[in-house]
Structures are given as C-alpha cells and as structure tokens.
Design a protein around this motif. Structure first.
Motif, PDB file in Angstrom:
ATOM      1  N   SER A 101     -10.360  -6.246  40.100  1.00 48.19           N
ATOM      2  CA  SER A 101     -10.523  -4.822  39.772  1.00 48.19           C
ATOM      3  C   SER A 101     -10.935  -4.030  41.006  1.00 48.19           C
ATOM      4  CB  SER A 101     -11.572  -4.638  38.668  1.00 48.19           C
ATOM      5  OG  SER A 101     -11.099  -5.170  37.462  1.00 48.19           O
ATOM      6  N   HIS A 104      -7.925  -3.553  43.157  1.00 45.91           N
ATOM      7  CA  HIS A 104      -7.039  -2.543  42.579  1.00 45.91           C
ATOM      8  C   HIS A 104      -7.603  -1.135  42.835  1.00 45.91           C
ATOM      9  CE1 HIS A 104      -4.202  -0.606  39.931  1.00 45.91           C
ATOM     10  NE2 HIS A 104      -5.212  -0.037  39.310  1.00 45.91           N
ATOM     11  N   LEU A 105      -8.910  -0.978  42.678  1.00 44.49           N
ATOM     12  CA  LEU A 105      -9.535   0.330  42.945  1.00 44.49           C
ATOM     13  C   LEU A 105      -9.303   0.753  44.388  1.00 44.49           C
ATOM     14  CD1 LEU A 105     -12.833  -0.323  40.999  1.00 44.49           C
ATOM     15  CD2 LEU A 105     -11.230   1.560  40.503  1.00 44.49           C
ATOM     16  N   GLU A 107      -6.873  -0.193  46.343  1.00 45.02           N
ATOM     17  CA  GLU A 107      -5.454   0.155  46.509  1.00 45.02           C
ATOM     18  C   GLU A 107      -5.207   1.582  46.039  1.00 45.02           C
ATOM     19  OE1 GLU A 107      -3.709  -3.026  44.272  1.00 45.02           O
ATOM     20  OE2 GLU A 107      -3.341  -4.221  46.079  1.00 45.02           O
ATOM     21  N   SER A 108      -5.901   2.004  44.968  1.00 51.20           N
ATOM     22  CA  SER A 108      -5.724   3.381  44.491  1.00 51.20           C
ATOM     23  C   SER A 108      -6.257   4.384  45.502  1.00 51.20           C
ATOM     24  CB  SER A 108      -6.367   3.575  43.116  1.00 51.20           C
ATOM     25  OG  SER A 108      -7.773   3.625  43.193  1.00 51.20           O
ATOM     26  N   VAL A 109      -7.284   4.006  46.250  1.00 57.64           N
ATOM     27  CA  VAL A 109      -7.790   4.873  47.324  1.00 57.64           C
ATOM     28  C   VAL A 109      -6.798   4.878  48.484  1.00 57.64           C
ATOM     29  CG1 VAL A 109      -9.618   5.151  49.064  1.00 57.64           C
ATOM     30  CG2 VAL A 109     -10.220   4.552  46.698  1.00 57.64           C
ATOM     31  N   GLN A 111      -3.751   4.473  48.707  1.00 58.77           N
ATOM     32  CA  GLN A 111      -2.454   5.140  48.535  1.00 58.77           C
ATOM     33  C   GLN A 111      -2.464   6.534  49.165  1.00 58.77           C
ATOM     34  OE1 GLN A 111      -1.313   6.383  44.550  1.00 58.77           O
ATOM     35  NE2 GLN A 111      -3.471   6.588  43.978  1.00 58.77           N
ATOM     36  N   TYR A 112      -3.648   7.102  49.395  1.00 58.14           N
ATOM     37  CA  TYR A 112      -3.750   8.445  49.981  1.00 58.14           C
ATOM     38  C   TYR A 112      -3.933   8.425  51.498  1.00 58.14           C
ATOM     39  CZ  TYR A 112      -4.143   9.945  45.184  1.00 58.14           C
ATOM     40  OH  TYR A 112      -3.886  10.176  43.857  1.00 58.14           O
ATOM     41  N   GLU A 130     -10.489  11.275  42.440  1.00 57.83           N
ATOM     42  CA  GLU A 130      -9.925   9.943  42.212  1.00 57.83           C
ATOM     43  C   GLU A 130     -10.459   8.933  43.227  1.00 57.83           C
ATOM     44  OE1 GLU A 130      -5.635   7.616  41.989  1.00 57.83           O
ATOM     45  OE2 GLU A 130      -5.640   9.799  41.998  1.00 57.83           O
ATOM     46  N   CYS A 131     -10.478   9.332  44.493  1.00 57.51           N
ATOM     47  CA  CYS A 131     -10.969   8.433  45.537  1.00 57.51           C
ATOM     48  C   CYS A 131     -12.458   8.148  45.367  1.00 57.51           C
ATOM     49  CB  CYS A 131     -10.703   9.027  46.920  1.00 57.51           C
ATOM     50  SG  CYS A 131      -8.953   9.066  47.368  1.00 57.51           S
ATOM     51  N   ALA A 134     -13.134   5.856  42.394  1.00 58.31           N
ATOM     52  CA  ALA A 134     -12.712   4.481  42.673  1.00 58.31           C
ATOM     53  C   ALA A 134     -13.702   3.774  43.595  1.00 58.31           C
ATOM     54  CB  ALA A 134     -11.308   4.470  43.273  1.00 58.31           C
TER      55      ALA A 134
END
Length: 150
Positions: A101, A104-105, A107-109, A111-112, A130-131, A134
């Motif tokens: 998890s 994955h968190l 990776e979500s950061v 992406q920017y 979002e960043c 996460a």
C-alpha cells in the motif's frame, strides 16, 4: 541506510516541507514529500527484512556508495538495500500488504513528478491534496508498522 536513519531524514524533510507553500513552492514541497515517502518505504522494507539495512547509500539501481575507513565513499555493487524510487529498482521479494500500500501511495505521488516538475504542468490544489494525503498515509502506515513491532 538503516531504519533510524530513514526516520531522522523523514523528520527533517517534513520540517522543511511544512515551511513551503505547497502551490507557490510546489517543486520544493513536492520533492521533500516524495523523498520523505521514499524514505518511509525504505524503512518499512528494512523493518520487514526484505531489503538490506546497511549504512550504504544508493547511487543507481544496484550501485551503492560504501563508506571507507578513511572517510571516503566507494562505489560498489550490492544486494538490494534502498530503492531510489518505488520500482527503481524493483523489489522482487513478496511484500506485506501494508508495504505494498505504501508503494502504491508513492506511485500515486510520483505520477506528478515529470508533468509538474519537469514538463511545466501547473500544479493545482487537487494535485497538492492528493500528494499530501498519499505521503501522510504512507507515514501513518510506517508508524503503524513500527508500533506494532514494539
């Protein structure tokens, strides 16, 4: 690095990040958060015994700077210790759900990173939220892991 070294770096990076305006100073704020989150993932991987917690410093995937007795650093190929970014290098061993998890968190950061830091996409309040959410969740999961072990 070892778990305590990662925790010290996270604390310093979070102190720094708190001083930035997330939108006006986005690049610095973002890098501090992304780096802190990566330290959290590394600490969790070491804590779980998945990666080596040696006092060496990742330079490139598989290449580490190793302190020498004379105080210098020497490049050396080593087994997986710290990841530079989630997925770089990839962790081949199975990871517990909480660490997956965290990865994955992050990776979500990440992406920017390229769009907002390298390609001129203007960050928005939604991206900041979002960043931030996460990264803070990544820290929460690390702290939960560390508390449950004591």
């Amino acid at each position: 690095m070892n778990v305590n070294s990662h925790l010290e770096k996270i604390a310093r990076l979070e102190s720094l990040r708190a001083r930035f305006d997330a939108l006006e100073d986005f690049e610095l704020w973002f890098w501090a958060g992304m780096t802190g989150g990566t330290h959290a993932v590394n600490a969790a991987l070491h804590h779980a015994g998945i990666t080596a917690a040696d006092d060496v410093y990742a330079a490139q995937p598989g290449v580490y700077l190793v302190p020498q007795p004379d105080g210098t650093l020497r490049h050396a190929f080593r087994p997986l210790g710290d990841v530079l970014h989630v997925g770089r290098p990839a962790v081949k061993a199975p990871v517990p759900e909480d660490i997956a998890s965290m990865m994955h968190l992050m990776e979500s950061v990440e992406q920017y990173r390229d769009p907002c830091v390298r390609h001129g996409v203007v960050p928005t309040a939604a991206i900041v939220k979002e960043c931030d959410t996460a990264v803070l969740e990544c820290f929460r999961l690390l702290n939960q892991r560390l508390r449950s072990a004591s």
